[in-house]
Design a protein around this motif. Structure first.
Motif, PDB file in Angstrom:
ATOM      1  N   MET A   1      30.177  51.217  40.391  1.00  0.00           N
ATOM      2  CA  MET A   1      31.521  50.744  40.620  1.00  0.00           C
ATOM      3  C   MET A   1      31.512  49.221  40.743  1.00  0.00           C
ATOM      4  SD  MET A   1      34.196  52.070  43.454  1.00  0.00           S
ATOM      5  CE  MET A   1      34.692  50.839  44.602  1.00  0.00           C
ATOM      6  N   THR A   2      32.449  48.569  40.075  1.00  0.00           N
ATOM      7  CA  THR A   2      32.542  47.125  40.090  1.00  0.00           C
ATOM      8  C   THR A   2      33.237  46.663  41.363  1.00  0.00           C
ATOM      9  OG1 THR A   2      32.736  47.152  37.686  1.00  0.00           O
ATOM     10  CG2 THR A   2      33.353  45.132  38.795  1.00  0.00           C
ATOM     11  N   ALA A   3      32.698  45.641  41.988  1.00  0.00           N
ATOM     12  CA  ALA A   3      33.310  45.102  43.205  1.00  0.00           C
ATOM     13  C   ALA A   3      34.620  44.409  42.862  1.00  0.00           C
ATOM     14  CB  ALA A   3      32.347  44.115  43.858  1.00  0.00           C
ATOM     15  N   GLU A   4      35.554  44.516  43.787  1.00  0.00           N
ATOM     16  CA  GLU A   4      36.839  43.852  43.600  1.00  0.00           C
ATOM     17  C   GLU A   4      36.658  42.347  43.767  1.00  0.00           C
ATOM     18  OE1 GLU A   4      40.521  45.067  44.295  1.00  0.00           O
ATOM     19  OE2 GLU A   4      39.930  46.869  43.237  1.00  0.00           O
ATOM     20  N   MET A   5      37.388  41.604  42.957  1.00  0.00           N
ATOM     21  CA  MET A   5      37.445  40.159  43.135  1.00  0.00           C
ATOM     22  C   MET A   5      38.825  39.669  42.755  1.00  0.00           C
ATOM     23  SD  MET A   5      35.303  38.158  40.159  1.00  0.00           S
ATOM     24  CE  MET A   5      35.622  36.580  40.919  1.00  0.00           C
ATOM     25  N   GLU A   6      39.159  38.479  43.169  1.00  0.00           N
ATOM     26  CA  GLU A   6      40.440  37.888  42.820  1.00  0.00           C
ATOM     27  C   GLU A   6      40.295  37.105  41.532  1.00  0.00           C
ATOM     28  OE1 GLU A   6      42.114  35.508  45.963  1.00  0.00           O
ATOM     29  OE2 GLU A   6      43.117  37.272  46.788  1.00  0.00           O
ATOM     30  N   PHE A   7      41.231  37.350  40.612  1.00  0.00           N
ATOM     31  CA  PHE A   7      41.276  36.636  39.344  1.00  0.00           C
ATOM     32  C   PHE A   7      42.520  35.763  39.332  1.00  0.00           C
ATOM     33  CE2 PHE A   7      39.075  40.655  38.504  1.00  0.00           C
ATOM     34  CZ  PHE A   7      37.887  40.177  37.976  1.00  0.00           C
ATOM     35  N   GLU A   8      42.377  34.536  38.880  1.00  0.00           N
ATOM     36  CA  GLU A   8      43.500  33.609  38.753  1.00  0.00           C
ATOM     37  C   GLU A   8      43.748  33.371  37.274  1.00  0.00           C
ATOM     38  OE1 GLU A   8      43.017  30.046  41.129  1.00  0.00           O
ATOM     39  OE2 GLU A   8      41.677  31.166  42.469  1.00  0.00           O
ATOM     40  N   PHE A   9      44.984  33.627  36.836  1.00  0.00           N
ATOM     41  CA  PHE A   9      45.303  33.495  35.420  1.00  0.00           C
ATOM     42  C   PHE A   9      46.790  33.211  35.246  1.00  0.00           C
ATOM     43  CE2 PHE A   9      45.606  37.872  36.737  1.00  0.00           C
ATOM     44  CZ  PHE A   9      46.781  38.333  36.174  1.00  0.00           C
ATOM     45  N   ASP A  10      47.124  32.704  34.075  1.00  0.00           N
ATOM     46  CA  ASP A  10      48.509  32.426  33.708  1.00  0.00           C
ATOM     47  C   ASP A  10      48.853  33.211  32.459  1.00  0.00           C
ATOM     48  OD1 ASP A  10      48.453  30.512  35.732  1.00  0.00           O
ATOM     49  OD2 ASP A  10      48.136  28.846  34.348  1.00  0.00           O
ATOM     50  N   LEU A  11      50.087  33.687  32.410  1.00  0.00           N
ATOM     51  CA  LEU A  11      50.632  34.342  31.224  1.00  0.00           C
ATOM     52  C   LEU A  11      51.765  33.467  30.698  1.00  0.00           C
ATOM     53  CD1 LEU A  11      50.922  38.009  32.577  1.00  0.00           C
ATOM     54  CD2 LEU A  11      49.018  36.978  31.312  1.00  0.00           C
ATOM     55  N   VAL A  12      51.769  33.224  29.405  1.00  0.00           N
ATOM     56  CA  VAL A  12      52.816  32.412  28.789  1.00  0.00           C
ATOM     57  C   VAL A  12      53.527  33.275  27.750  1.00  0.00           C
ATOM     58  CG1 VAL A  12      53.335  30.322  27.472  1.00  0.00           C
ATOM     59  CG2 VAL A  12      51.450  30.319  29.136  1.00  0.00           C
ATOM     60  N   LEU A  49      53.901  32.444  33.947  1.00  0.00           N
ATOM     61  CA  LEU A  49      53.691  33.076  35.247  1.00  0.00           C
ATOM     62  C   LEU A  49      52.241  32.875  35.646  1.00  0.00           C
ATOM     63  CD1 LEU A  49      55.576  35.308  33.412  1.00  0.00           C
ATOM     64  CD2 LEU A  49      55.892  36.050  35.747  1.00  0.00           C
ATOM     65  N   SER A  50      52.039  32.425  36.855  1.00  0.00           N
ATOM     66  CA  SER A  50      50.708  32.190  37.383  1.00  0.00           C
ATOM     67  C   SER A  50      50.420  33.249  38.443  1.00  0.00           C
ATOM     68  CB  SER A  50      50.637  30.790  37.992  1.00  0.00           C
ATOM     69  OG  SER A  50      49.351  30.527  38.461  1.00  0.00           O
ATOM     70  N   PHE A  51      49.334  33.988  38.248  1.00  0.00           N
ATOM     71  CA  PHE A  51      48.984  35.105  39.125  1.00  0.00           C
ATOM     72  C   PHE A  51      47.628  34.892  39.785  1.00  0.00           C
ATOM     73  CE2 PHE A  51      51.789  37.251  36.088  1.00  0.00           C
ATOM     74  CZ  PHE A  51      52.531  38.098  36.896  1.00  0.00           C
ATOM     75  N   THR A  52      47.487  35.445  40.968  1.00  0.00           N
ATOM     76  CA  THR A  52      46.197  35.698  41.595  1.00  0.00           C
ATOM     77  C   THR A  52      46.238  37.163  41.975  1.00  0.00           C
ATOM     78  OG1 THR A  52      46.029  33.451  42.462  1.00  0.00           O
ATOM     79  CG2 THR A  52      44.638  35.118  43.493  1.00  0.00           C
ATOM     80  N   ARG A  53      45.439  37.961  41.278  1.00  0.00           N
ATOM     81  CA  ARG A  53      45.436  39.410  41.515  1.00  0.00           C
ATOM     82  C   ARG A  53      44.007  39.917  41.585  1.00  0.00           C
ATOM     83  NH1 ARG A  53      50.505  42.397  38.618  1.00  0.00           N
ATOM     84  NH2 ARG A  53      52.096  41.393  39.904  1.00  0.00           N
ATOM     85  N   SER A  54      43.834  40.960  42.390  1.00  0.00           N
ATOM     86  CA  SER A  54      42.507  41.528  42.617  1.00  0.00           C
ATOM     87  C   SER A  54      42.266  42.747  41.748  1.00  0.00           C
ATOM     88  CB  SER A  54      42.356  41.935  44.082  1.00  0.00           C
ATOM     89  OG  SER A  54      42.430  40.814  44.908  1.00  0.00           O
ATOM     90  N   GLY A  55      41.005  42.976  41.436  1.00  0.00           N
ATOM     91  CA  GLY A  55      40.602  44.154  40.693  1.00  0.00           C
ATOM     92  C   GLY A  55      39.127  44.082  40.381  1.00  0.00           C
TER      93      GLY A  55
END
Length: 166
Positions: A1-12, A49-55
């Protein structure tokens, strides 16, 4: 199982030619569960849109955000780009809270396009830098971790076409 981490990304996204009501877009994004995104409507016909989401996997996290955003946008809206992919040294410097000149003095990967660098290629070079550059890398880890997935998604957009709002 992959550990959760926060990813920061933008969608245009590109919006359809017929002007969209910015207030309606913001309301629809909120209702779609995108209230965690910083939304930019500054460029006519575009929304960012600028996101910081975990997964556990950046590509899954990014595509889940795309799937949440698309129904909230006007019909005919198109995903144009996922960031970070191609970045300037100024972009990287801003993430690391150092000057662009500090990075210019360091060993970096070769530029990919017009002086832009692949964000996915930067961490190995930055990890071997002394002082503030290396120390700041941990705080920007989520941004760099999203870069390989952004690169893959952008390649699919270029080859297959972008998802559109129905």
């Amino acid at each position: 199982m992959t550990a959760e981490m926060e990813f920061e990304f933008d969608l245009v996204f590109a919006l359809p030619a017929a002007g969209a009501d910015e207030g309606a877009i913001l309301d629809a994004l909120f209702e779609a569960g995108c209230d965690d995104a910083a939304v930019g409507l500054g460029a006519p016909g575009m929304v960012g849109l600028s996101f910081t989401r975990s997964g556990g996997d950046a590509e899954t996290v990014i595509m889940a955000a795309v799937d949440a955003v698309m129904p909230a946008l006007p019909e005919g809206s198109v995903l144009r780009e996922v960031k970070p992919d191609l970045v300037s040294l100024a972009d990287v410097a801003a993430r690391l809270h150092v000057t662009r000149q500090a990075l210019q003095k360091r060993d970096m990967p070769p530029p990919s396009l017009g002086g832009l660098y692949r964000a996915a290629e930067m961490p190995p070079y930055l990890e071997h830098q002394p002082g503030k550059v290396k120390d700041a890398l941990e705080a920007a880890r989520g941004w760099f971790a999203a870069a390989p997935a952004a690169q893959r998604i952008n390649a699919r957009i270029s080859l297959e076409g972008a998802p559109t709002a129905a």
